[in-house]
Design a protein around this motif. Structure first.
Motif, short mmCIF file in Angstrom:
data_model
loop_
_atom_site.label_atom_id
_atom_site.label_comp_id
_atom_site.label_asym_id
_atom_site.label_seq_id
_atom_site.Cartn_x
_atom_site.Cartn_y
_atom_site.Cartn_z
N GLU A 21 10.58 -51.24 67.01
CA GLU A 21 9.76 -51.32 65.68
C GLU A 21 9.99 -52.47 64.94
O GLU A 21 11.15 -52.93 65.03
CB GLU A 21 9.67 -50.04 64.95
CG GLU A 21 9.42 -50.15 63.46
CD GLU A 21 8.20 -49.71 62.96
OE1 GLU A 21 7.20 -50.73 63.16
OE2 GLU A 21 8.05 -48.60 62.38
N GLY A 22 9.23 -52.92 64.10
CA GLY A 22 9.52 -54.32 63.60
C GLY A 22 10.37 -54.17 62.25
O GLY A 22 10.42 -55.10 61.45
N TYR A 23 10.93 -52.90 62.10
CA TYR A 23 11.72 -52.73 60.74
C TYR A 23 13.00 -52.77 60.89
O TYR A 23 13.76 -53.00 60.02
CB TYR A 23 10.86 -51.72 60.04
CG TYR A 23 10.19 -51.73 58.96
CD1 TYR A 23 10.37 -51.23 57.73
CD2 TYR A 23 8.98 -52.56 59.10
CE1 TYR A 23 9.33 -51.50 56.74
CE2 TYR A 23 8.09 -52.92 58.14
CZ TYR A 23 8.39 -52.31 56.73
OH TYR A 23 7.52 -52.43 55.79
N ASN A 24 13.30 -52.39 62.18
CA ASN A 24 14.81 -52.12 62.23
C ASN A 24 15.24 -52.80 63.56
O ASN A 24 14.57 -52.83 64.53
CB ASN A 24 15.04 -50.74 62.48
CG ASN A 24 15.58 -50.09 61.12
OD1 ASN A 24 16.64 -50.59 60.52
ND2 ASN A 24 15.09 -48.93 60.80
N LEU A 25 16.65 -52.78 63.58
CA LEU A 25 17.22 -53.67 65.05
C LEU A 25 18.29 -52.75 65.53
O LEU A 25 19.45 -53.12 65.64
CB LEU A 25 17.51 -55.12 64.67
CG LEU A 25 16.43 -56.02 64.52
CD1 LEU A 25 17.16 -57.44 64.43
CD2 LEU A 25 15.45 -55.96 65.78
N ARG A 63 9.72 -45.44 59.22
CA ARG A 63 10.05 -46.30 58.02
C ARG A 63 10.69 -45.58 56.82
O ARG A 63 10.36 -44.30 57.00
CB ARG A 63 8.94 -47.11 57.46
CG ARG A 63 8.24 -48.04 58.51
CD ARG A 63 7.20 -48.88 57.84
NE ARG A 63 6.51 -49.94 58.47
CZ ARG A 63 5.70 -50.66 58.50
NH1 ARG A 63 5.10 -50.55 57.21
NH2 ARG A 63 5.33 -51.45 59.30
N TYR A 118 3.38 -50.58 49.25
CA TYR A 118 4.25 -51.64 49.18
C TYR A 118 3.84 -52.71 48.38
O TYR A 118 2.53 -52.97 48.18
CB TYR A 118 4.68 -52.28 50.56
CG TYR A 118 4.74 -51.47 51.92
CD1 TYR A 118 3.93 -51.30 52.63
CD2 TYR A 118 6.17 -50.69 51.62
CE1 TYR A 118 4.13 -50.20 53.80
CE2 TYR A 118 6.33 -49.94 52.43
CZ TYR A 118 5.41 -49.64 53.68
OH TYR A 118 5.80 -48.96 54.68
N HIS A 178 9.54 -58.46 60.54
CA HIS A 178 10.29 -58.01 59.27
C HIS A 178 11.86 -57.91 59.72
O HIS A 178 12.66 -58.17 58.78
CB HIS A 178 9.78 -56.53 58.99
CG HIS A 178 8.24 -56.56 58.56
ND1 HIS A 178 7.82 -57.36 57.51
CD2 HIS A 178 7.17 -56.33 59.22
CE1 HIS A 178 6.47 -57.37 57.49
NE2 HIS A 178 6.06 -56.62 58.56
N ALA A 179 12.06 -57.04 60.49
CA ALA A 179 13.59 -56.88 60.98
C ALA A 179 14.35 -58.14 60.90
O ALA A 179 15.54 -58.30 60.29
CB ALA A 179 13.75 -56.06 62.35
N TRP A 188 8.17 -56.81 52.09
CA TRP A 188 7.70 -55.52 51.54
C TRP A 188 9.01 -54.92 50.42
O TRP A 188 9.99 -54.81 50.92
CB TRP A 188 7.17 -54.74 52.57
CG TRP A 188 6.07 -55.30 53.23
CD1 TRP A 188 5.99 -55.43 54.47
CD2 TRP A 188 4.97 -55.67 52.62
NE1 TRP A 188 4.88 -55.76 54.98
CE2 TRP A 188 3.93 -56.05 53.96
CE3 TRP A 188 4.31 -55.42 51.26
CZ2 TRP A 188 2.61 -56.21 53.56
CZ3 TRP A 188 2.87 -55.94 51.23
CH2 TRP A 188 2.14 -56.42 52.39
N ALA A 240 9.74 -51.92 50.48
CA ALA A 240 10.26 -50.93 51.22
C ALA A 240 11.55 -51.08 51.95
O ALA A 240 12.52 -50.47 51.95
CB ALA A 240 9.47 -50.31 52.49
N PHE A 241 11.81 -52.46 51.73
CA PHE A 241 13.15 -52.91 52.34
C PHE A 241 14.24 -52.92 51.34
O PHE A 241 15.70 -53.10 51.78
CB PHE A 241 13.10 -54.24 53.02
CG PHE A 241 12.27 -54.18 54.24
CD1 PHE A 241 11.00 -54.96 54.14
CD2 PHE A 241 12.92 -53.57 55.22
CE1 PHE A 241 10.30 -55.06 55.48
CE2 PHE A 241 11.98 -53.64 56.45
CZ PHE A 241 10.78 -54.23 56.54
#
Lengths: 276, 291, 445
Positions: free
Chosen positions: A235-239, C47, C156, C261-262, C279, C281-282
């Motif tokens: 997912e684009g939020y975590n690696l 998330r 966000y 984003h990551a 955002w 949220a991070f």
């Protein structure tokens, strides 16, 4: 024959080259496994570290918290079932193609084989809509059935070849004694064809296990298979590299084991008997 | 072969397989074709309407579609010769006598890449080729090369796809060719070697004829599989950066499942299917003389 | 002051409730009684906000006997999964709606307006207090065409996260206030020795449209569409903004077009860039020493201003009830949505890592100090633009166009002007087909 000095050098070159090949093939797996044993912090070290204290935390998290264990079981059930089904349907068909003569045989054979060449994307959405109508979304049965589109051709191709290589005289002898086609098939040809059956079973298993697209489109939670699960980590939020590699390792190990067992027959199966 | 097999028997043996495959393979295809003749967008289902071959016209004149096809074939044209050349080399090395243990080890190692789940290959690629955390750049650094941006650069990303395709399938080619080499009659080969030390000559004149069936098989299968290629590219780059690694399967998936234009995606898929069948027919009828 | 208002409001509604037909108070447990044992299905993303909600589920299940079944998906797949589900008459009882999907879902009649439930005294929590939601957020995330469909859940705003230590080392005592400062002063000063000043996530998916493209339109006075719904991308303001973005790339890391984003968050967390606009949220990821090397140096400010003012990125998700759910499921779904976004639960949600859209929670003593993103967030939600990205049903198609050409612009494959022209043409074609120009459809975004 006296050993010429050139032979010694040639042998050394051969050794070196083979070692390079081995390293080249195996290194990515080594990297996969070592990354899976790193914590997130370690995995994101730049430059990457080679010596570190390994941890199994990624595996435990992934198996028990993230539900990868369940997806592995799904993969197993689906792969075994679809292979069994493909064998059950495919063997008689292969026998027929090998032994019987009839009009349109060549076209039929070609149709069977073409199925293996179809890009799954062609079938994915129609399948989704049809399956939804039948209320069979997110069930393992759906996957088991749709995987036949490539498993059946594999079984048929390999086993047709196998059956053809069994001497026809055996058939003739049996039929002179009054045996029916079915009996000939079951009692004489089948046992002799076991190598081919085993090989096609292993291949069907491997391809079913590795399949991604249908699993992505047709499953959600209950029937999700392991490759689909692996993809959802990106997912684009975590690696979470550690977790991703841990999942990958878990996915890949069964197939590798199978492949090694079948290694002698691997090539034959993949070319489906084209090499004569 | 056997004479006069009763129809009933034939149906009995073939029937189940044919029916199964027909239901699962043909049914959805017909539906896909039907969809392709309509304006069919999942988010606009109230506006489904029959538009004949408009979708097909749009696809055939769409540069994006042809670019994706172009990329897919470019991949094939670059990767396949590499796989054959390297595979040939490996096969020749393994064909020489001696060093039994190392040879077995090599053969076993060769099996690994072929069986790897394609999706995992892509994920592995992301980890290994990462600009900062990737081991590839680290190794290149030892050779004094600056870190290369693999995933973020259009050209490099494509190179990466080529690399992994070669990694995964060269072993396959090698093993096929090795099997072919073993069919060369021992005496012929020995005689040839006594005549010349040049391995290239031996290869060309003695071994090649026995390798042709294998090479044809490789050609057919790699072409079909490259046209199908999805998993590895999807997990590695998702088709990016920009559209530089968008292979045809990824395009269809994007149109059908992200923009939801099922009508267009179906038309694209059917066209892809037609191209695949034409190529398969061509290869098989030209080369494969078995059935 | 707000406390007193809400206490008054509370007293009033309690009074009204008491004076109403039922002599008893509304409680969640009572309202849920008829629905105990029902299962509601919903898509959640991977998330922090969703993990926060998940942690609170057991409490809800205990009180109501309603089971909430979560299906997890990456954002990329969430729209596709839900659309396929709705189209095929599936299981989802709650819709997770990104603000850009609301037009789509509403037009296709896949979601139920909330007054179906708020007009039902059995289901309405007297403390619902819609006015406590930030108006911008409620309308943008949950409203369409004047009707409210969903309640804001995962909310966000774009914020400027910066590495104060890096800034101080370069001689700055405050974060950049305007984009021009970034270009002229901060960029050059901070981009050296392998480090960069700024990373703008620009990957070819929604990130390109929302984070990269739109972010440089609005603060410069540009927009996607003009008031006649024609493309406004060739206007001087829009062009100024997009060209600015192109210029700014020299202060961003290489290969920025593949940054999602990551990657951007990681770049800041590993100390490779000085600041990012990402955002809210991070916050948790950047503050956590296990995932961030700069936890101690992290500071937050509102996004820099452009010539047209501060127009921070706006994004978020609301939860709404789906039309395909049956009556029981709908009621149960509504109860959950109401509960998880309620004033009473806002503080817990916040503490567990979520970002609620309740004004009251941010005014509570100690909250602003404990969570340093709060002041910037609250300020951003006063100024934001609801149509930061048009939210109509045609957005999925249009965002694909923007993503394709926006990234091509950045890669230099097409000039800014040419790219803008192409996007404009294709956008107008989509809108034409949809009937906006012929008057078939009202001009709502």
């Amino acid at each position: 024959m006296a050993a010429a000095p050139g032979t010694r050098r040639a042998a050394v070159i051969q050794i070196v080259l083979m070692t390079v090949v081995i390293l080249f093939c195996v290194f990515p797996f080594y990297w996969m496994v070592t990354t899976s044993l790193k914590t997130q912090v370690l995995a994101l070290e730049s430059p990457p570290v080679w010596l570190f204290e390994p941890t199994l935390s990624n595996y435990t998290t992934v198996l028990f918290e993230d539900g990868v264990g369940k997806t592995l079981i799904n993969s197993l059930i689906v792969a075994v079932s679809t292979t069994a089904l493909a064998i059950a349907l495919g063997l008689p068909a292969a026998y027929a193609l090998a032994r019987f003569e009839f009009r349109g045989k060549k076209d039929l054979w070609f149709w069977f084989i073409t199925n293996r060449m179809i890009s799954p994307i062609v079938l994915a959405l129609p399948f989704f809509l049809i399956v939804r109508q039948l209320g069979m979304l997110d069930t393992r049965l759906t996957l088991i059935l749709i995987y036949l589109t490539f498993n059946l051709p594999i079984v048929i191709w390999i086993c047709t070849d196998q059956f053809r290589s069994i001497p026809f005289e055996l058939d003739e002898a049996a039929s002179l004694e009054g045996a029916s086609q079915w009996r000939i098939f079951r009692s004489i040809c089948l046992p002799l064809a076991m190598p081919g059956v085993a090989v096609s079973a292993i291949f069907a298993f491997i391809f079913s296990w590795n399949e991604l697209m249908f699993a992505l489109v047709l499953t959600r939670n209950a029937a999700k298979t392991a490759p689909a699960m692996a993809v959802s980590f990106m997912e684009g939020y975590n690696l979470p590299y550690g977790k991703i590699m841990a999942t990958s390792t878990l996915i890949v190990i069964p197939v590798l084991v199978f492949a090694l067992i079948a290694s002698r027959h691997l090539v034959r199966g993949l070319t489906m008997g084209a090499v004569k | 072969m056997s004479a006069r097999t009763p129809r009933r028997t034939i149906f009995g043996f073939l029937g189940p397989a044919v029916i199964a495959l027909a239901l699962i393979g043909i049914g959805p295809l017909i539906y896909a074709f039907w969809t392709s003749l309509h304006f069919f967008n999942l988010t606009k289902l109230k506006k489904v309407k029959f538009i004949g071959f408009e979708n097909y016209a749009e696809v055939l004149t769409d540069p994006v579609f042809w670019e994706a096809m172009g990329r897919t074939f470019t991949l094939l044209i670059i990767a396949l010769p590499l796989q054959i050349a390297l595979g040939m080399g490996i096969a020749l090395i393994l064909h020489r006598p001696g060093l039994g243990f190392l040879k077995t080890l090599t053969r076993l190692s060769l099996v690994l890449p072929m069986a790897t789940t394609y999706a995992v290959v892509g994920l592995l690629g992301q980890v290994m080729f990462n600009l900062k955390y990737g081991v590839v750049n680290q190794l290149l650094g030892f050779l004094g090369i600056d870190p290369i941006n693999w995933i973020g650069d259009p050209f490099n990303a494509f190179a990466m796809i080529v690399f992994w395709d070669v990694w995964q399938w060269t072993p396959f080619v090698a093993l096929v060719l090795l099997a072919g080499l073993t069919t060369v009659p021992g005496e012929v080969e020995e005689a040839a070697r006594l005549e010349t030390k040049n391995w290239w000559v031996v290869l060309r004149h003695v071994q090649l004829p026995f390798l042709v069936p294998g090479l044809v098989a490789v050609l057919i299968l790699r072409t079909a599989d490259t046209l199908k290629l999805f998993d590895m590219v999807f997990t590695l780059t998702r088709g990016g950066p920009g559209a530089s690694t968008e292979m045809i399967s990824l395009l269809i998936q994007r149109v059908g499942f992200r923009a939801f234009d099922q009508g267009l995606a179906s038309a694209q898929a059917i066209i892809l299917l037609i191209i695949t069948i034409i190529l398969a027919q061509l290869y098989i009828r030209l080369f494969y003389k078995e059935v | 002051m707000r406390y007193r208002t809400s206490v008054c409001g509370l007293a009033l509604s309690v009074g009204l409730g008491l004076g109403g037909a039922q002599a008893s108070e509304w409680t969640l447990e009572k309202a849920a009684e008829p629905y105990a044992g029902t299962t509601v299905d919903v898509v959640f993303l991977l998330r922090p906000g969703y993990e926060a909600a998940e942690a609170m589920l057991p409490e809800f299940e205990e009180k109501t006997g309603i089971k909430v079944n979560i299906v997890k998906h990456p954002y990329e797949n969430a729209l596709g999964e839900q659309v396929r589900d709705f189209v095929a008459g599936g299981d989802f009882d709650i819709a997770l709606i990104d603000l850009v999907w609301i037009g789509n879902f509403a037009e296709n009649e896949w979601i139920v307006p909330i007054d179906k439930f708020t007009s039902n005294p059995d289901l309405l929590d007297p403390e619902l207090d819609l006015e406590d939601f930030f108006p911008l957020v409620l309308n943008a995330f949950g409203g369409w065409g004047g009707t409210i469909y969903g309640l804001p859940f995962d909310n966000y705003s774009g914020l400027l996260f910066y590495n104060d230590c890096m800034l101080k080392d370069a001689g700055f005592d405050r974060p950049p206030e305007t984009w021009q400062e970034v270009m002229d002063v901060y960029g050059p000063a901070l981009t050296k020795d392998g480090k960069y000043a700024y990373a703008l996530q620009s990957k070819r998916n929604e990130t390109q449209s929302a984070d990269s493209f739109a972010r440089f339109l609005w603060p410069f006075g540009g927009s996607f569409l003009d008031e006649n719904f024609r493309s406004n991308l060739l206007s001087p303001e829009s062009q100024a903004g997009l060209n600015f973005r192109q210029e700014l790339m020299k202060y961003m890391p290489e290969g920025i077009v593949s940054y999602d984003h990551a990657e951007a968050v990681n770049a800041l967390a590993q100390g490779d860039v000085a600041f990012i606009t990402e955002w809210s949220a991070f916050y948790a990821t950047l503050k956590n020493p296990e995932t961030s090397k700069i936890a101690d140096c992290l500071k937050i400010a509102p996004e820099p201003m452009g010539p047209a003012g501060r127009k921070p990125a706006l994004g978020g998700f609301s939860l709404a009830v789906t039309t395909q759910a049956d009556e029981k499921e709908q009621a149960a779904a509504w109860l959950f949505i109401q509960w998880i976004t309620s004033k009473a639960n806002a503080l817990e949600y916040l503490e567990r890592g979520g970002v609620p859209a309740r004004q009251s929670v941010y005014e509570m003593p100690g909250v602003a100090e404990k969570y340093d993103f709060v002041p910037a967030l609250v300020e951003s939600w006063q100024d934001g633009v609801p149509e930061f990205r048009p939210r109509f049903a045609e957005w999925p198609e249009i965002t694909e166009i923007v993503q394709e050409w926006g990234t091509k612009m950045m890669l230099g494959e097409v000039s800014v002007e040419e790219g803008a022209r192409i996007i404009g043409e294709q956008m107008e074609a989509v809108l034409e087909e949809a009937g906006y120009y012929s008057g078939e459809k009202p001009l709502i975004q």
